[in-house]
Design a protein around this motif. Structure first.
Motif, PDB file in Angstrom:
ATOM      1  N   HIS A   1     -53.461  18.105 -16.363  1.00  0.00           N
ATOM      2  CA  HIS A   1     -54.584  17.393 -15.387  1.00  0.00           C
ATOM      3  C   HIS A   1     -55.563  18.513 -15.688  1.00  0.00           C
ATOM      4  O   HIS A   1     -55.818  19.388 -15.072  1.00  0.00           O
ATOM      5  CB  HIS A   1     -54.016  17.169 -14.040  1.00  0.00           C
ATOM      6  CG  HIS A   1     -55.331  16.578 -13.445  1.00  0.00           C
ATOM      7  ND1 HIS A   1     -54.945  15.349 -12.864  1.00  0.00           N
ATOM      8  CD2 HIS A   1     -56.366  16.822 -13.143  1.00  0.00           C
ATOM      9  CE1 HIS A   1     -56.357  15.073 -12.235  1.00  0.00           C
ATOM     10  NE2 HIS A   1     -57.170  15.958 -12.411  1.00  0.00           N
TER      11      HIS A   1
ATOM     12  N   HIS B   1     -60.178  18.229 -17.163  1.00  0.00           N
ATOM     13  CA  HIS B   1     -61.255  17.373 -17.391  1.00  0.00           C
ATOM     14  C   HIS B   1     -61.833  18.238 -18.937  1.00  0.00           C
ATOM     15  O   HIS B   1     -62.973  18.996 -18.677  1.00  0.00           O
ATOM     16  CB  HIS B   1     -62.242  17.277 -16.515  1.00  0.00           C
ATOM     17  CG  HIS B   1     -61.629  16.605 -15.414  1.00  0.00           C
ATOM     18  ND1 HIS B   1     -61.517  15.326 -15.113  1.00  0.00           N
ATOM     19  CD2 HIS B   1     -60.799  17.154 -14.187  1.00  0.00           C
ATOM     20  CE1 HIS B   1     -60.894  14.982 -14.167  1.00  0.00           C
ATOM     21  NE2 HIS B   1     -60.488  16.173 -13.414  1.00  0.00           N
TER      22      HIS B   1
ATOM     23  N   ALA C   1     -58.126  13.842 -17.337  1.00  0.00           N
ATOM     24  CA  ALA C   1     -57.967  12.946 -16.325  1.00  0.00           C
ATOM     25  C   ALA C   1     -59.289  12.052 -16.078  1.00  0.00           C
ATOM     26  O   ALA C   1     -59.714  12.251 -14.803  1.00  0.00           O
ATOM     27  CB  ALA C   1     -57.633  13.711 -14.938  1.00  0.00           C
TER      28      ALA C   1
ATOM     29  N   LYS D   1     -56.684   6.360 -15.175  1.00  0.00           N
ATOM     30  CA  LYS D   1     -56.884   7.400 -14.007  1.00  0.00           C
ATOM     31  C   LYS D   1     -57.635   6.745 -12.775  1.00  0.00           C
ATOM     32  O   LYS D   1     -58.589   6.137 -13.034  1.00  0.00           O
ATOM     33  CB  LYS D   1     -57.680   8.482 -14.316  1.00  0.00           C
ATOM     34  CG  LYS D   1     -58.095   9.279 -13.205  1.00  0.00           C
ATOM     35  CD  LYS D   1     -57.184  10.346 -12.592  1.00  0.00           C
ATOM     36  CE  LYS D   1     -57.606  11.106 -11.566  1.00  0.00           C
ATOM     37  NZ  LYS D   1     -58.788  11.908 -11.681  1.00  0.00           N
TER      38      LYS D   1
ATOM     39  N   HIS E   1     -51.989  15.205  -8.341  1.00  0.00           N
ATOM     40  CA  HIS E   1     -52.217  16.289  -7.127  1.00  0.00           C
ATOM     41  C   HIS E   1     -51.019  16.367  -6.168  1.00  0.00           C
ATOM     42  O   HIS E   1     -50.328  17.477  -5.804  1.00  0.00           O
ATOM     43  CB  HIS E   1     -53.678  16.006  -6.439  1.00  0.00           C
ATOM     44  CG  HIS E   1     -54.624  15.891  -7.344  1.00  0.00           C
ATOM     45  ND1 HIS E   1     -55.061  17.103  -8.260  1.00  0.00           N
ATOM     46  CD2 HIS E   1     -55.708  15.177  -7.407  1.00  0.00           C
ATOM     47  CE1 HIS E   1     -55.886  16.895  -9.027  1.00  0.00           C
ATOM     48  NE2 HIS E   1     -56.517  15.457  -8.501  1.00  0.00           N
TER      49      HIS E   1
ATOM     50  N   ASP F   1     -57.030  21.213 -13.129  1.00  0.00           N
ATOM     51  CA  ASP F   1     -57.873  20.263 -12.810  1.00  0.00           C
ATOM     52  C   ASP F   1     -59.452  21.243 -13.177  1.00  0.00           C
ATOM     53  O   ASP F   1     -60.411  20.794 -12.432  1.00  0.00           O
ATOM     54  CB  ASP F   1     -58.049  20.210 -11.420  1.00  0.00           C
ATOM     55  CG  ASP F   1     -58.679  19.006 -10.847  1.00  0.00           C
ATOM     56  OD1 ASP F   1     -59.154  17.948 -11.658  1.00  0.00           O
ATOM     57  OD2 ASP F   1     -58.854  18.674  -9.507  1.00  0.00           O
TER      58      ASP F   1
END
Ligand SMILES: [Zn+2]
Length: 548
Positions: free
Chosen positions: A86, A88, A247, A301, A383, A445
């Protein structure tokens, strides 16, 4: 006679020594964690055409194959290529197209960084973020004078660390249409009133007028997307990542990724979750799964709620540190259910961001209506941060916890203030989630957290921040073992993307993606895990990063 002898010689040579098979690469002398079912450790790998031919001992492989290339791992640790389940990637790249102004000690230092950045990147519009005048020697808001003289023709816009203030030069203000007459509700265009009849723009904008500047930013182009992806990729490869689960992406970016991968200009493998927008859903759910060697588009997502820090996470009971406040759903329960049906019908995965216990149970309920338990659907909760104890039962290989161990060590200072001592037991409960689901997919993340997967490893096993705090770890009953953590970053992450047959372990027939480390994270003292350096990264048998 001599002819006959030499003929016999050659004949015997052929018959005695079996013909060797051509292969591309031998990785030898490694401590190779295969992460196969038995968690075997081996010492050499043979690679051909981007795939693993065989693993085993070096002498045996050398007898059998002719290698074009040899990589001597010199006893170092070799892992299956690490996966961030996960993150970006594109947003990381975007942030790398801006000047990082965090930690500057003066406005002069801000200027120095802007000048150095522009010298390297030469962008049409200079954007920056992260200054904080409270950290400066002169704790005053800056003005645009210096920026105007250095960049008379290039717009410059530099946001404060909290995103609520900005210093813009004359060019940027002109493009945004901001003058001394501009007035906006909910914000300030700061004026220098020293000459009362002739007020001047200082360049400092507070809140709402910043929107005018944002609106005047240049549009995304294929080149700007490519640059962002390449910068992000370089950062990831140097830290040993070989696959990123991004994500939330839009079609224009996914198209560029695909194109670059086909041309071999982007090496990184990407499992791209599509952002939940009508355009994306229309296109992808109609066209079905897209799968190449390097790209996998088969998930949506969705955001169920917000974040805990800003009290946007949706809780069943009020926040412990704010009366009557429950947070809020971004996508209400009914919408989640309808969306789930639509996604299930298209054979896509639904990967939903859920932080609060109320959001998590809403997602679980929506999933349960659409998941056919006889099928392998592998839907995910991104999460899965705060779970009501009675809701843990729902997690399975069809409702997979996709979790970020560094969130636990970033939030541990204030998380209990938000949710209290009872609910905290179901928060960042990675071991409990693993016990229920049998697998966890681990990620960071980034760029919300740092990119380094070794931080994930450390946070999962030691549950400490980078200052080794707390000394005995944060709620160690929820720590993962090193073996579980490594699986979460390789084979289980691959499983969560329907890719466990092609990656996630070092086994015959799988993709030749490897991460080579300068120390053995499975054995060293936990506190030295964050110091681990990546020596080399391989994707498809190709050396895509080397420390030397
Ligand atoms: Zn995220």
């Amino acid at each position: 006679m001599r002819h006959l002898l030499s003929f016999l010689c050659i004949a015997s040579l052929f018959s005695c020594a079996p013909e060797k098979i051509d292969a591309d690469l031998l990785i030898k002398n490694g401590t190779i964690y295969t992460v196969n079912t038995d968690f075997d450790v081996t010492n050499a790998i043979a690679v051909k055409d981007g795939k693993i031919l065989e693993t085993g001992k070096k002498p045996e492989l050398e007898l059998k194959y002719n290698f074009t290339d040899v990589y001597d791992a010199k006893g170092q640790t070799v892992l299956p290529g690490l996966i961030d389940a996960h993150a970006h990637l594109y947003n990381l790249g975007i942030s790398m197209q801006q000047v990082n102004l965090r930690g500057t000690k003066s406005f002069e230092e801000v200027i120095e960084r802007v000048v150095a950045f522009q010298k390297e990147k030469n962008v049409a519009y200079i954007r920056g973020r992260g200054w904080d005048q409270n950290d400066w020697e002169v704790k005053e808001f800056p003005n645009k004078t210096l920026l105007d003289s250095l960049f008379p023709d290039t717009p410059v816009a530099l946001s404060r660390i909290d995103g609520h203030a900005m210093i813009a030069n004359a060019k940027a203000l002109e493009l945004a249409g901001i003058t001394t007459k501009t007035k906006m509700l909910g914000g300030i265009v700061t004026l220098d009133q020293t000459e009362r009849r002739n007020p001047k723009l200082t360049g400092l904008l507070i809140d709402s007028p910043m929107e005018l500047v944002f609106a005047s930013y240049p549009e995304e182009t294929i080149t700007s997307i490519k640059n962002a992806l390449l910068d992000a990729e370089a950062a990831c490869l140097s830290l040993g990542l070989t696959t990123i689960h991004d994500a939330g992406l839009n079609k224009n970016v996914i198209d560029v990724i695909d194109h670059m991968q086909q041309k071999d200009s982007l090496k990184m493998r990407v499992y791209a979750m599509i952002s939940n927008s009508p355009e994306n859903l229309d296109y992808y759910l109609t066209n079905g799964i897209i799968k190449t060697d390097r790209l996998n588009v088969r998930s949506v997502k969705v955001y169920a709620d917000g974040a805990l820090g800003s009290r946007g996470a949706a809780l069943k009971q009020p926040y412990s540190d704010q009366d009557h406040h429950f947070g809020a759903m971004i996508t209400p329960q009914e919408d989640l259910k309808n969306l789930a049906k639509k996604i299930a019908a298209a054979g896509y995965q639904m990967n939903t961001h859920a932080i609060g216990d109320s959001a998590n149970v809403a997602v679980i309920n929506a999933y349960k209506e659409s998941i056919d338990t006889t099928k392998n659907m592998r839907w995910r909760i991104e999460h899965a941060q705060i779970i009501d104890t009675k809701d843990f039962e729902a997690f399975s290989k069809n409702i997979i916890p996709s979790i970020q161990p560094t969130h636990a060590t970033s939030d541990m200072y204030w998380a209990e203030d938000r949710v209290g001592s009872k609910r905290i037991k179901g928060a960042y409960a990675y071991k409990t989630l693993l016990d229920k689901a049998e697998i966890v997919a681990l990620g960071t993340d980034f760029p919300v957290e740092k990119v380094n997967p070794m931080h994930t490893f450390y946070a999962a096993v030691a549950r400490k921040d980078l200052n080794k705090y707390p000394e005995d770890g944060y709620r160690m009953e929820e720590a993962l073992s090193r073996e579980q953590t490594l699986k979460g970053m390789t084979i289980w992450a691959a499983y969560a993307g329907f890719e466990e047959k092609e990656k996630g372990s070092i086994e015959q027939g799988k993709l030749a993606d490897f991460t080579i480390l300068d120390r053995d994270i499975m054995k060293i003292h936990a506190d030295s895990i964050p110091k681990t350096k990546v020596m080399a990264t391989f994707i498809n048998g190709e050396l895509v990063y080397s420390k030397h």
